[in-house]
Design a protein around this motif. Structure first.
Motif: not given
Length: 622
Positions: A69-77, A111-115
């Motif tokens: 299952r997708r737990a999180w993404t790393i994305e954003g400016p 532990d990086a996640r999100g932006d």
């Protein structure tokens, strides 16, 4: 930038009974991705997937009921992700990303996640990488990286940061490196490199400079055809994904020389169409990223059919080394051409070249002029250029630009220069443009656009502007379009397409529409096609193709079909071809070729073939 909305994640599971019935069917599938280009496994079975067009990293965790299952993404400016490709995880669990769009290597904490901003960035003038794609991390934390289809491997020390120069570089004729597509490090610390030209080389720990491989898997029995990704199993067996024939070959840990695979995973039942990344977990489960189906597929341990001695694959022999370079008749230095991709030639012999990285188009005076060289540049915010990939001229001299990153086609008046606004812009939802990669005009003035992202050809009425729908669209399973990168139209109206992921040239009838099958297809081992990116029609209808993986231009008879042998091949060290992307013929019979990694335009005289030096080279000054 690709602005398509994210597609919801779909998890598909196959019943255990079906898995037992076939060693080829996938155990489960993660769909709804946006051109997955890289895979890596982290602690606890965490799976990282780089979404090349989505500019993000998806992170999956194992779930007892549904598999992954997708737990999180790393994305954003703040992530600075722009066309992320190869991935690697070090012993601490930190993630490394080869960011081909930004020309850098990004490191994110485990532990990086999100932006999240990268903890480290390797990028700058001292770094030799411009389009990093292949990536691997050694046991001691050293970082191995290579440009897409590059001829060298850069090795960075553990902890490298900022404008860091490589600690070592593996490059030179003894290495046999010609088109590096993937890297991996085995349990003994040997560095394996997949070469898209049809071989896998391994270098001893600490290898540096012009050094011969410690071993090479190459030859007719290997069945290697466009190797594009590597991974190792727990017992040291080597997995090789191939875009040429859409399969995964598995070789014994001791494989060397002309060794046949012990297992092959491929065919319709496997669901593979363009495998571009691999990962193998501790249990032996194989994960395959497929760029064409926008999915990651998981296969049970030891999936695939065993290869018997009677059915071992056969491929073309590896080409012999080329002689040392010979100087061209004329070399012209310029400050432009950081990443040239597209080319068009005007009625007066003027050459126009698109520069993907600089977001510009340069105009080069004819090679027979008293002072050939760059005479004009279209660049600046008002131009709306953001990743120009291909060019075409209409009968009035208006210049059309396929803007890959901007999902649009812009047109500029004859003589436009500087920060010039487009005279026309074709963009918006109705246009169906996603990642336009090539342009051509037919005899009626209709504009044909090859779209890399949507695997389609869209055709527009003469003078179309704004958010206008195409008059025809060629797309669907019957078309066989797989990452169309080049397009040309002959006097009859036949449409010729360079399909980079299929290693093929497909030809469509005049007026073709919808899910139309090609009327001819040039494909097979004898064609010598190797990631064809550009296509142009010469005198008498000769079909010329820029083969980016083999640093060659192959030309075929006007009505060539099937496994056709080229009439003429231009290749070798004297040619100075270095990842050719675009090409065009002028009225005198000169051939202009843009070399994205060579940062140059090489111009050949009529009749040049074999290992011929160009008459003129326009190249970026160091």
């Amino acid at each position: 930038m690709n602005d398509r909305p994210l597609v919801p994640l779909l998890l598909l599971a196959c019943a255990a009974a079906l898995l037992g019935a076939s060693p080829l069917r996938p155990a489960r599938r993660i769909a709804g991705l946006e051109h997955p280009a890289g895979l890596a496994l982290g602690a606890g079975g965490r799976l990282y997937v780089s979404d090349f067009s989505g500019n993000r990293i998806d992170v999956y965790q194992r779930a007892a009921a549904s598999g992954m299952r997708r737990a999180w993404t790393i994305e954003g400016p703040r992530t600075r992700l722009r066309k992320p490709a190869g991935l690697a995880v070090d012993a601490r669990g930190d993630l490394f990303v080869a960011d081909s769009g930004a020309g850098s290597i990004l490191m994110f904490r485990r532990d990086a996640r999100g932006d999240a901003a990268p903890a480290r960035i390797v990028s700058g003038g001292a770094m030799a990488l411009t389009h990093p794609y292949a990536l691997a991390v050694g046991a001691a934390g050293e970082l191995y990286a290579a440009n897409a289809n590059g001829k060298s491997i850069d090795v960075f020390a553990r902890g490298a940061h900022g404008d860091a120069a490589p600690a070592r570089v593996i490059a030179g004729p003894l290495t046999t490196l010609s088109a590096v597509a993937a890297l991996a490090v085995d349990g003994e610390g040997r560095l394996f490199a997949a070469d898209a030209a049809g071989r896998v080389d391994a270098f001893a720990p600490g290898a540096s400079g012009d050094v011969a491989p410690a071993l090479s898997i190459a030859g007719r029995r290997t069945g290697l055809d466009g190797p594009y990704a590597l991974a190792f199993g727990a017992r040291g067996e080597l997995y090789v994904a191939q875009t040429g024939d859409a399969r995964v070959n598995v070789y014994a840990a001791s494989a060397d020389g002309d060794a046949a695979p012990v297992r092959v995973l491929g065919g319709k039942e496997s669901g593979l169409r363009s495998p571009t990344a691999l990962a193998v977990d501790a249990s032996g489960r194989l994960y395959v990223a497929d760029y064409l189906t926008d999915a990651v597929t998981a296969y049970a341990p030891r999936a695939g059919r065993r290869v018997s001695a009677a059915s071992r694959p056969v491929r073309a022999a590896t080409p012999s080394p080329q002689p040392s370079p010979a100087a061209p008749a004329r070399v012209i230095a310029t400050k432009e051409l950081h990443a040239p991709e597209g080319v068009a030639i005007g009625a007066a012999g003027t050459t126009y070249v698109s520069d993907f990285d600089d977001g510009s188009v340069v105009e080069i005076a004819p090679r027979r002029a008293a002072s050939p060289g760059v005479v004009r540049t279209i660049a600046g915010k008002a131009t709306a250029l953001d990743g120009p990939a291909a060019l075409a001229l209409d009968t009035t001299g208006m210049l059309y630009v396929a803007d890959f990153s901007g999902a649009r086609v812009t047109a500029y008046a004859h003589g436009a220069a500087g920060n010039a606004e487009p005279a026309r812009t074709l963009a918006g939802a109705a246009t169906l443009l996603d990642e336009p990669s090539a342009l051509a005009f037919d005899a009626r003035g209709e504009l044909v656009v090859a779209d890399y992202g949507s695997n389609a050809l869209t055709i527009y009425a003469p003078g179309t502007n704004g958010d206008a729908a195409p008059v025809r669209t060629i797309a669907g399973a019957l078309t066989d379009l797989r990452r169309p990168s080049g397009v040309a139209v002959d006097a009859r109206g036949d449409i010729y397409v360079a399909d980079s992921a299929a290693n093929a040239v497909t030809v469509y009838a005049p007026g073709a529409n919808g899910d139309a099958a090609p009327i001819r297809t040039i494909a097979g081992r004898r064609t010598k096609l190797a990631f064809p990116y550009g296509i142009a029609l010469g005198r008498g209808g000769r079909i010329s193709v820029a083969d980016s993986a083999s640093d060659a231009v192959t030309s075929y008879a006007p009505r060539a079909d099937g496994d056709a042998v080229p009439l003429v091949t231009l290749t070798g060290s004297r040619t100075r071809l270095n990842s050719p992307y675009g090409l065009a013929w002028d009225r005198r019979g000169d051939l202009d070729v843009v070399n994205v990694l060579g940062e140059s335009v090489t111009i050949y005289a009529p009749g040049d073939a074999g290992n011929a030096a160009p008459a003129v080279v326009v190249e970026r000054s160091s």
